[in-house]
Structures are given as C-alpha cells and as structure tokens.
Write an enzyme that holds these catalytic residues in place. Structure first.
Site: not given
Length: 611
Positions: A268-270
């Site tokens: 789960l990016d950023a």
C-alpha cells in the site's frame, strides 16, 4: 397532535424500514452460512468499518456493493498458494525492466534472469509498478488494470510468479493526471467529478504534513472552469478522494484483480496520506487506518494467503501504528528506521543507537512482523530517525552522504525545508569511491551491514542494486534532473551476468557473499520471521542479537563488529548473559568455547549456534 391516519402511515413506514433491515440481515446471514463462521465475522467487521467511514445509510449501500464484489471475486481468484512466511523467505525489489535484452519484453528478461540466478536464494519478487505510467518511474499510474506494453503482458507477470511469490504495488493514494479517471473529471464526466479533492477556498491547510516542497494544490482547466486539485506528491499525481465510496470500491476491485493475477503481497504505497480533512495534518488519520482494516478484512474473507504491507516513511513510532492490534491491519510494515540507523552505525563505528532502538522493537502479536531492508528504489529516509537520533547526528548523515557523492532531498515542515531522504546507492553510502580503501574491506563492511539485516526478526528485502554491490548513477541525475535517479539505473542482462561470472569483480563477490548469508539463514529455524529476538549488549562496537524459537530449543547468537578495528569478546559476556557453552559458527563451521576470548576482525560477524 398527529391524526390516526398519520400515525398509521408512520407505523407502516417504520414497519417497512424494520422489515427491510431484517431482510438485509437474513441475506447476510445466509452468506455467513455459505462462507463460514470466520468469514461471517469478517463480513460484520466490513459493515462496521463502512459505517464508521460513511455513516449508516451510505455505509449500508456501500456494504451491499462490497458483498457483490466479494461474490464475483471468488469466481476469478487464483487457487491459494502456501500462505505464511519462513526463514527461507527473502524478497527482491526490482523494476520490471531492471535487466534488458534487445528485442525481448522486459518481464520475460527478468523472469529468465531470476530463474537462472535467484531460484533457491530469493523466494519473492516485488515488481515495482509495471502499469502504464506518466512519471515518478511508475508511481503516476495511468491504468491500474493494464501492463505497460514496454514491459510485456499479464501473462508475463503470472509467468514470473511460477517460481517466486509476487508483490504488486497498490498505488492507492493518487493517480496520474493523464489517467482516464482524471481526464474524465476534466471533461465533465459526472462519475469522476468527485474522484478528486478540491478543498473549499477558505480551507485551513496549514497543518498538512508534506513529503515534498512542491505546492499542495495544482490548478487544472476543466470543462467547468479552473479547479484546484490536491496533489501531495507532484502536479502529475492527483490524490484520490476516499470521502467518495465509489473510489474505495474501485480500489478494492483493483486489489482483488491483482490477487487474481498472482499477487501474494500488496504494498500500500504512501498509505499514510490517504484520507484528507482540512484543519488536520492529513496523515495517519483514523479513517486511513479504517481503510487499511477494510482492505485486510475483505482479503481475509476471499484471499487469506495475501499479505498487506504498508509503506509509511514516517517516524518509527508512527510507523508501528499500521500493525493495528496485530490482527486487523497490515501483516508487514516497512522498517524505515533500519536503513539510516545501520548507516549511522557503520559511519560512527558504534552500535549503541542501533542496539537501543532494536531493544524496543516489540510487535503487537505473533502474526505480524517487519519488512526489513537497507535499500530500495527510493532514497534512505531520515524522517524515521527523528526521536531516535539527535538532529546533529542526522545532519552528520546528510554531510557524509554528500561527501560520498550522494544527494539530499527536502520536504517542507513548519514553513521550512528539512532533509527528507538521502539519495545514494547503499554501497556508496557505506563506501566512498575515492577513499583509497581496499575493495575487500569495503565488501566486508557492506556484507556486515547486510548480516545485521538478515539476522533481525522479519522478512528481509534486498534491492537489485544492493544484491550486486552496484554504485550510483550520477549521469542519470543529470539526464532526468531527479535526485532519485541516482540509484535507479537499468542494465543490460549481459552486463550483470558478465560481472557476476568474474570472481575477481566486486559485483560477483558481493553477490556470492549475500547468497551464502541467505542460504545459511534459510537453513536455521531460529531466523524464522516471527521468532523472538533479544538484543545483547556486548560492547559499543558490536551489535549482538540472540534469535530463538519459542521454546528456546534452537538459538543463534549473532555478533557483528561494526568498526574498522579488531574487537575482543571476553568470556564474561557469555557468563553474564547465560550463554556459557560451545558454539559452531554457521558461517565458517569453526567451533568456539565461551571460556575463551573471541576476536573479531574489522567488520567480521559470527552467527553462533550452540553445540
């Protein structure tokens, strides 16, 4: 006073409302019977989270749509592969076109390279974004459901997963302004009008935490006039509006699609910036945690073999919150404090700060652990060090990075620019190119740093460049004007294979050393990612760690000299820590007795198994 007719109508209306409510519960209860009791509990959890996010009316409507998604996804998901982690697991971080051969699609080349050189060494591959993109080396996604034609096809992605578990990036915070979603908004498509965030003109955004120095809002010309859009990371990356449940549903459908294509890890990016509320910091908000819990609950129902990994380059204690209660959020959290702390340790020749920090690495349950890494496609974040090291030590890291040929990126914080990350290859960060040191000593230092990585509790991840001890790409920075390009160089497959075939070359020696460490780690159960660890204070220059099974039947005592001077370990250390006995070094097969002093050469490390 209400008339008899009015009371009758009110009672009828209430009866109908109650009847619909009962029917909805019966419908869900039937699904509970079909899906099983555990899934049923998760379904109720999903409903509760949606009510928290959107209120009862909208939450119930969204819940019904989620149930439909779950039903449909069961028909398309791949059969689950083995779940869980073991000490044999290690992750490679790589771009899809990291190694190239003319005329062959990138993912096919990557598969050939990994099958030939990494089977039995690496068990999982994090393929950095392979979707069509417009900037940020893949993180400005134009189409979540497509593979960039330069890289190959979904068939190529699935083929890479034949021998390796796969991690996909879920770039959930933002999307490219060239995407169909954003372009639909610009053209006035009603469906996409509420997909993006335009704060009211008087919104208080003064407390918003930023990882960049660029403006927070970017103005775009739409069919309805100019519109200021929230762009946390760049003007090419428009933040998604999760106040709109349609955005959450779209993203859930995408995650389930990734699982159907073979993803066993979802990064789960950023994620920390996901939910925006003017007047707040817009980071780590409760709604963001609820969304992570929502994704986890759905996956626990339909794909329990899939693990969530949260990418939150923030101070360490904030990072830990994404474990939730140890059962309801991410199974893995990036250990962002580790890379700069290990760098500080070898720069100073002191393990004091690393030991003190590692003593506090407590997990909320036995079902979660850290993703440990020293290098990645990004720089070395310094924000996680705040609260661990004093500012003067962080500034020394910044100065040493520049002295080693690296760069420094900044963010805006409280109206001023502060260092955000060090842009440098990890080999360069440890070893300046013009120091006159023997290459053999630099390799020993590099391997010692990675021995610490591999000894710690968690899943180890190695960036492609580190696996071969590659140096930085200053020319790339000049070409792109982008600091992060310094450690994102791509290579011909023949270049890397020629380098690792020549035992005299640095790349071959680093690769051979890391393979050996990974194989030794994989063979000993004490290194299981969920097994216990205890920091043992040996001396300021030695990082000591005891890894053990729950019943303490199997132990490995890991001793790492982080200095350029020889070190002695007196027998009193073993007596003081209840570690008397005879040991075999897993690395050399040499036998030691706790009754005799041990001597460690500069950057030498021992992994001792009790006989």
């Amino acid at each position: 006073m209400a008339s008899t007719e009015e009371r009758r109508l009110a009672m009828t209306t209430n009866f109908r409302r109650i009847f619909r409510w009962v029917l909805s519960r019966i419908d869900v209860k039937i699904k509970f019977i079909v899906w099983g009791q555990v899934s049923g509990i998760m379904i109720e959890r999903i409903r509760s989270l949606l009510f928290s996010l959107y209120g009862e009316a909208t939450g119930e409507k969204t819940f019904r749509q989620v149930l439909d998604l779950i039903e449909r996804s069961r028909l398309r998901l791949c059969a689950p592969r083995a779940a869980g982690l073991t000490q044999a697991d290690a992750l490679l971080i790589t771009y899809p076109d990291q190694v190239q051969s003319p005329g062959i699609s990138a993912l096919k080349v990557l598969k050939t390279f990994c099958d030939r050189h990494l089977r039995g060494v690496i068990t999982a591959i994090h393929i950095l974004p392979f979707y069509p993109w417009s900037s940020d080396d893949g993180f400005a996604v134009m189409d979540y459901r497509a593979v960039h034609p330069n890289y190959g096809s979904w068939e190529d992605v699935r083929a890479l997963g034949e021998h390796f578990r796969l991690m996909f990036d879920a770039v959930v915070n933002h999307v490219s302004v060239q995407s169909s979603w954003f372009q639909g908004m610009l053209k006035g498509d009603p469906y996409y009008q509420d997909f993006f965030i335009t704060p009211p003109p008087n919104a208080d955004l003064s407390a918003v935490v930023r990882p960049r120095t660029l403006p927070l809002l970017t103005t775009f010309q739409t069919s309805q006039g100019p519109r200021a859009i929230w762009t946390t990371f760049s003007p090419d990356q428009a933040d998604l509006n999760y106040h709109n449940p349609a955005v959450l549903l779209e993203m859930l459908d995408i995650l389930l699609f990734y699982v159907s294509q073979g993803a066993q890890f979802l990064r789960l990016d950023a994620i920390a910036y996901l939910w925006k509320e003017p007047g707040t910091s817009c980071i780590h908000l409760s709604q963001t945690h609820w969304i992570v819990q929502f994704f986890r609950a759905v996956l626990d129902v339909v794909a329990p073999q899939v693990m969530l990994i949260t990418e939150t380059n923030v101070p360490h204690q904030e990072n830990l919150t994404y474990f939730g209660d140890g059962r309801n959020e991410a199974q893995l959290v990036y250990n962002f404090a580790l890379p700069p702390l290990v760098l500080h340790t070898f720069h100073t020749g002191s393990a004091e700060a690393l030991s003190r920090w590692a003593e506090g690495l407590l997990l909320p349950s036995g079902g979660v652990t850290f993703l440990n890494f020293l290098a990645s496609h990004d720089g070395i974040g310094v924000t996680p060090l705040r609260g661990i090291l004093p500012e003067v030590e962080i500034e020394r890291l910044v100065e040493r990075t520049r002295a080693h040929g690296g760069l420094v990126s900044y963010k805006t914080e409280s109206g001023r620019e502060t260092p955000y990350e060090l842009n440098i290859n990890y080999y360069d960060a440890l070893n300046p190119s013009d120091s006159g040191e023997p290459v053999s000593l630099q390799i020993e230092r590099f391997l010692a740093a990675h021995a610490i990585l591999l000894s710690l509790q968690g899943l180890p991840a190695l960036y492609f460049h580190s696996l071969f001890g590659l140096r930085g790409w200053s020319e790339g920075v000049r070409q792109t004007g982008y600091n992060r390009s310094i450690n994102r160089q791509k290579f011909l497959r023949s270049e890397i294979e020629d380098a690792i075939a020549d035992a005299r070359r640095r790349e071959a020696q680093v690769f051979a050393g890391l393979k050996r460490l990974l194989n030794i780690r994989a063979a000993h159960p004490a290194f299981h990612p969920f097994n216990r660890q205890k920091v043992l204070r040996v001396s300021p220059t030695i990082f000591g760690l005891l890894r053990s099974l729950a019943d303490e039947g199997e132990q490995v005592l890991c001793l790492h000299n982080v200095s350029h001077q020889p070190q002695e370990i007196a027998p009193e250390f073993f007596k003081r820590n209840g570690q008397d006995g005879r040991y075999r070094d897993l690395l050399t097969d040499q036998v030691f007795s706790s009754r005799e002093a041990l001597f460690l050469a500069p950057y030498q490390f021992l992994w001792l198994s009790r006989l």
